[in-house]
Write an enzyme that holds these catalytic residues in place. Structure first.
Site, PDB file in Angstrom:
ATOM      1  CB  THR A  27      15.292 -53.399   2.662  1.00  0.00           C
ATOM      2  OG1 THR A  27      14.767 -52.915   3.847  1.00  0.00           O
ATOM      3  CG2 THR A  27      16.241 -54.731   2.842  1.00  0.00           C
ATOM      4  CB  VAL A  86      12.205 -47.581  12.643  1.00  0.00           C
ATOM      5  CG1 VAL A  86      11.004 -46.869  11.761  1.00  0.00           C
ATOM      6  CG2 VAL A  86      12.024 -48.780  13.480  1.00  0.00           C
ATOM      7  CE  LYS A  87      16.814 -46.709   3.967  1.00  0.00           C
ATOM      8  NZ  LYS A  87      16.920 -47.714   2.985  1.00  0.00           N
ATOM      9  CB  VAL A  88      12.154 -42.144   9.754  1.00  0.00           C
ATOM     10  CG1 VAL A  88      11.288 -41.002   9.650  1.00  0.00           C
ATOM     11  CG2 VAL A  88      11.973 -43.425  10.900  1.00  0.00           C
TER      12      VAL A  88
END
Ligand code: E4P
Length: 218
Positions: A27, A86-88
Site C-alpha cells: 500500500t 515498514v515501507k521507508v
C-alpha cells in the site's frame, strides 16, 4: 516469483487472495486516499483489516522523513502485526532507519527506488525489499525493466538478502518481463494479475469443448 497486490481496496485484496496465488500486499498513502481511508487511526485500522485477509507481508508506509520520526513510526507499525513490513522512502534518513530496523529484525521495503545506486545503498543497509517503480520510469521515457535487470545484475554479484520487488506495475507484460529478469516479487493491480489468465485460444478452445460435450449429451 511472488505476487503481491498493490492496493488498499479490500474487495480486490479478497479476490486476489481467493485465487490462492497471493503472497502479500503493498500500500502507499495515495492508495489509502484513493479508498477514502484518511486519518492516522483509520489507516492503522485498515492495515489490520488487510492483515486479517492475507497471511503474508503487508507493506505499511511511514510518512515521516526524519530518522527519529521514521524509526518511531516504523516500530509502532511493526508492533501492530507480525506481517507488517515498514515501507521507508529512499532518502538518506530512510537508509539510516532501514539499517536500524534491520539490526532489530524489523522487515523493511525501501520505496521510490529509481536507480541502481539507490538499490545498492538500500541493500547495504539491510532492506528486506527494494521497490523499483517501473511504470513511473516508463512514463518519463526511461526503461523500468532495464533498471530491474541492472539491479538484478548488481545484486547477483554479492550475497545480499534484499529482494527486488518490482512496483508500479501497469500491465501483464510488465509481470512477465519481471519474471524473465528474475525479480523476486511483482506487486500488481488486480486487473494485471487477472489479465495473465487471458488467451483467445483458451476462450475459443473451451467454447468448442463445451459445445461438443453438449452435442453428445442432447
Ligand atoms: C508500490 O509499492 C508502489 O506504491 C506502487 O507500485 C506505485 O505504483 P504507481 O506508480 O502506479 O502509483
Amino acid at each position: 516469483m511472488k505476487f503481491f497486490i498493490d492496493t488498499a481496496n479490500l474487495d480486490d485484496i479478497r479476490e486476489a487472495n481467493d485465487l490462492g496465488i497471493l503472497d502479500g500486499v503493498t500500500t502507499n498513502p495515495s492508495l489509502m486516499a484513493k479508498e477514502g481511508i484518511t486519518g492516522e487511526q483509520n489507516i492503522l485500522d485498515h492495515y489490520m483489516k488487510i492483515c486479517a485477509i492475507v497471511d503474508g507481508p503487508v507493506s505499511a508506509e511511514v510518512i515521516s522523513t526524519d530518522y527519529e520520526g521514521i524509526v518511531r513510526e516504523g516500530e509502532a507499525l511493526a508492533s501492530m502485526h507480525k506481517n507488517i513490513v515498514v515501507k521507508v522512502p529512499m532518502i538518506l534518513e530512510g537508509i539510516k532507519a532501514i539499517k536500524h530496523f534491520s539490526t532489530k529484525g524489523i522487515k523493511t521495503n525501501c520505496t521510490l527506488v529509481f536507480s541502481a545506486g539507490q538499490a545498492l545503498l538500500a541493500a547495504k543497509a539491510g532492506a528486506t525489499y527494494i521497490s523499483p517503480f517501473l511504470g513511473r520510469l516508463d512514463d518519463i521515457s526511461f526503461s523500468g525493466l532495464d533498471l530491474i535487470a541492472q539491479i538484478k545484475g548488481v545484486y547477483n554479484n554479492y550475497p545480499f538478502d534484499t529482494e527486488i520487488l518490482a512496483a508500479s506495475v501497469r500491465h501483464p507484460m510488465h509481470i512477465i518481463h519481471c519474471a524473465e529478469i528474475g525479480a523476486d516479487v511483482a506487486t500488481c493491480p488486480l486487473k494485471a494479475i487477472k489479465a495473465l489468465a487471458n488467451h483467445p485460444l483458451t476462450t475459443s478452445g473451451l467454447e468448442t469443448f463445451l459445445a461438443d460435450y453438449a452435442k453428445g449429451n442432447n
